[in-house]
Write a protein that holds these residues in place. Structure first.
Motif, PDB file in Angstrom:
ATOM      1  N   GLY A   1       0.812  -1.217   0.000  1.00 56.32           N
ATOM      2  CA  GLY A   1       0.000   0.000   0.000  1.00 56.32           C
ATOM      3  C   GLY A   1       0.841   1.261   0.000  1.00 56.32           C
ATOM      4  O   GLY A   1       0.522   2.227  -0.702  1.00 56.32           O
ATOM      5  N   LEU A   2       1.918   1.263   0.781  1.00 59.87           N
ATOM      6  CA  LEU A   2       2.799   2.438   0.798  1.00 59.87           C
ATOM      7  C   LEU A   2       3.464   2.660  -0.558  1.00 59.87           C
ATOM      8  O   LEU A   2       3.537   3.793  -1.044  1.00 59.87           O
ATOM      9  N   VAL A   3       3.926   1.579  -1.172  1.00 56.39           N
ATOM     10  CA  VAL A   3       4.551   1.697  -2.493  1.00 56.39           C
ATOM     11  C   VAL A   3       3.532   2.182  -3.521  1.00 56.39           C
ATOM     12  O   VAL A   3       3.815   3.073  -4.328  1.00 56.39           O
ATOM     13  N   LEU A   4       2.329   1.620  -3.467  1.00 54.47           N
ATOM     14  CA  LEU A   4       1.287   2.053  -4.409  1.00 54.47           C
ATOM     15  C   LEU A   4       0.865   3.496  -4.168  1.00 54.47           C
ATOM     16  O   LEU A   4       0.515   4.210  -5.109  1.00 54.47           O
ATOM     17  N   ALA A   5       0.921   3.946  -2.920  1.00 54.19           N
ATOM     18  CA  ALA A   5       0.588   5.337  -2.617  1.00 54.19           C
ATOM     19  C   ALA A   5       1.576   6.291  -3.280  1.00 54.19           C
ATOM     20  O   ALA A   5       1.191   7.340  -3.798  1.00 54.19           O
ATOM     21  N   VAL A   6       2.832   5.900  -3.288  1.00 56.48           N
ATOM     22  CA  VAL A   6       3.856   6.726  -3.948  1.00 56.48           C
ATOM     23  C   VAL A   6       3.681   6.664  -5.460  1.00 56.48           C
ATOM     24  O   VAL A   6       3.702   7.696  -6.144  1.00 56.48           O
ATOM     25  N   VAL A   7       3.471   5.474  -5.988  1.00 60.43           N
ATOM     26  CA  VAL A   7       3.281   5.325  -7.436  1.00 60.43           C
ATOM     27  C   VAL A   7       2.041   6.089  -7.887  1.00 60.43           C
ATOM     28  O   VAL A   7       2.039   6.721  -8.953  1.00 60.43           O
ATOM     29  N   GLY A   8       0.997   6.051  -7.075  1.00 64.41           N
ATOM     30  CA  GLY A   8      -0.249   6.722  -7.420  1.00 64.41           C
ATOM     31  C   GLY A   8      -0.131   8.228  -7.536  1.00 64.41           C
ATOM     32  O   GLY A   8      -0.978   8.871  -8.162  1.00 64.41           O
ATOM     33  N   ALA A   9       0.893   8.802  -6.948  1.00 63.56           N
ATOM     34  CA  ALA A   9       1.100  10.252  -7.068  1.00 63.56           C
ATOM     35  C   ALA A   9       1.539  10.628  -8.479  1.00 63.56           C
ATOM     36  O   ALA A   9       1.380  11.775  -8.893  1.00 63.56           O
ATOM     37  N   PHE A  10       2.060   9.661  -9.217  1.00 73.39           N
ATOM     38  CA  PHE A  10       2.570   9.935 -10.561  1.00 73.39           C
ATOM     39  C   PHE A  10       1.689   9.349 -11.662  1.00 73.39           C
ATOM     40  O   PHE A  10       1.899   9.629 -12.832  1.00 73.39           O
ATOM     41  N   VAL A  11       0.714   8.518 -11.288  1.00 68.73           N
ATOM     42  CA  VAL A  11      -0.156   7.851 -12.259  1.00 68.73           C
ATOM     43  C   VAL A  11      -1.587   8.301 -12.001  1.00 68.73           C
ATOM     44  O   VAL A  11      -2.036   8.334 -10.858  1.00 68.73           O
ATOM     45  N   ASP A  12      -2.307   8.632 -13.031  1.00 70.59           N
ATOM     46  CA  ASP A  12      -3.696   9.081 -12.886  1.00 70.59           C
ATOM     47  C   ASP A  12      -4.626   7.967 -13.356  1.00 70.59           C
ATOM     48  O   ASP A  12      -4.899   7.820 -14.541  1.00 70.59           O
ATOM     49  N   VAL A  13      -5.100   7.175 -12.393  1.00 71.56           N
ATOM     50  CA  VAL A  13      -6.021   6.075 -12.678  1.00 71.56           C
ATOM     51  C   VAL A  13      -7.246   6.255 -11.788  1.00 71.56           C
ATOM     52  O   VAL A  13      -7.113   6.519 -10.590  1.00 71.56           O
ATOM     53  N   ASN A  14      -8.432   6.093 -12.345  1.00 68.33           N
ATOM     54  CA  ASN A  14      -9.665   6.355 -11.606  1.00 68.33           C
ATOM     55  C   ASN A  14      -9.875   5.428 -10.421  1.00 68.33           C
ATOM     56  O   ASN A  14     -10.382   5.846  -9.389  1.00 68.33           O
ATOM     57  N   TRP A  15      -9.541   4.171 -10.542  1.00 66.34           N
ATOM     58  CA  TRP A  15      -9.831   3.178  -9.502  1.00 66.34           C
ATOM     59  C   TRP A  15      -8.717   3.048  -8.477  1.00 66.34           C
ATOM     60  O   TRP A  15      -8.773   2.197  -7.602  1.00 66.34           O
ATOM     61  N   PHE A  16      -7.727   3.904  -8.537  1.00 67.37           N
ATOM     62  CA  PHE A  16      -6.565   3.767  -7.661  1.00 67.37           C
ATOM     63  C   PHE A  16      -6.919   3.970  -6.191  1.00 67.37           C
ATOM     64  O   PHE A  16      -6.446   3.242  -5.322  1.00 67.37           O
ATOM     65  N   ALA A  17      -7.764   4.955  -5.898  1.00 72.72           N
ATOM     66  CA  ALA A  17      -8.165   5.204  -4.508  1.00 72.72           C
ATOM     67  C   ALA A  17      -8.928   4.006  -3.946  1.00 72.72           C
ATOM     68  O   ALA A  17      -8.730   3.627  -2.790  1.00 72.72           O
ATOM     69  N   ALA A  18      -9.767   3.390  -4.775  1.00 73.46           N
ATOM     70  CA  ALA A  18     -10.523   2.213  -4.324  1.00 73.46           C
ATOM     71  C   ALA A  18      -9.579   1.052  -3.998  1.00 73.46           C
ATOM     72  O   ALA A  18      -9.794   0.319  -3.024  1.00 73.46           O
TER      73      ALA A  18
END
Length: 106
Positions: free
Chosen positions: A11-28
């Motif tokens: 989850g921590l790694v994905l949280a960092v990756v998610g700052a650079f990737v714009d995907v709609n379902w990422f928060a879910a």
């Protein structure tokens, strides 16, 4: 390593990756990981410490959000904190509900 610990690190790694990737379902996805972490990682004795830590993190990340824009980081740090907040918030909600059920048993 336990599944809950691995889920937290993922989850921590994905949280960092998610700052650079714009995907709609990422928060879910982070919310689901947070629920797994809350269910598997936090035992009855750790609930109070976890909930206090979660509240402190969520308040601090919200309070420090404007600093990210002042420093000229372009919102990256704020996005990472928001993504971690999705995971921690979901875990805190589940742990709080489980704590309420435990208290109602007495």
């Amino acid at each position: 390593m336990k599944v809950g610990s691995i889920a937290f690190l993922v989850g921590l790694v994905l949280a960092v990756v998610g700052a650079f990737v714009d995907v709609n379902w990422f928060a879910a996805l982070l919310v689901v990981i947070g629920l797994v972490v809350g269910f598997l990682n936090v035992s009855g004795g750790e609930s109070r410490r976890f909930l206090i830590s979660a509240i402190a993190f969520l308040m601090a990340s919200t309070a420090l959000y404007p600093i990210d824009n002042i420093l000229g980081l372009g919102g990256v740090v704020g996005d990472i904190m928001h993504n971690i907040g999705y995971m921690v918030g979901a875990a805190a909600l589940l742990v709080a509900i489980m704590s309420l059920f435990d208290m109602s048993k007495d």
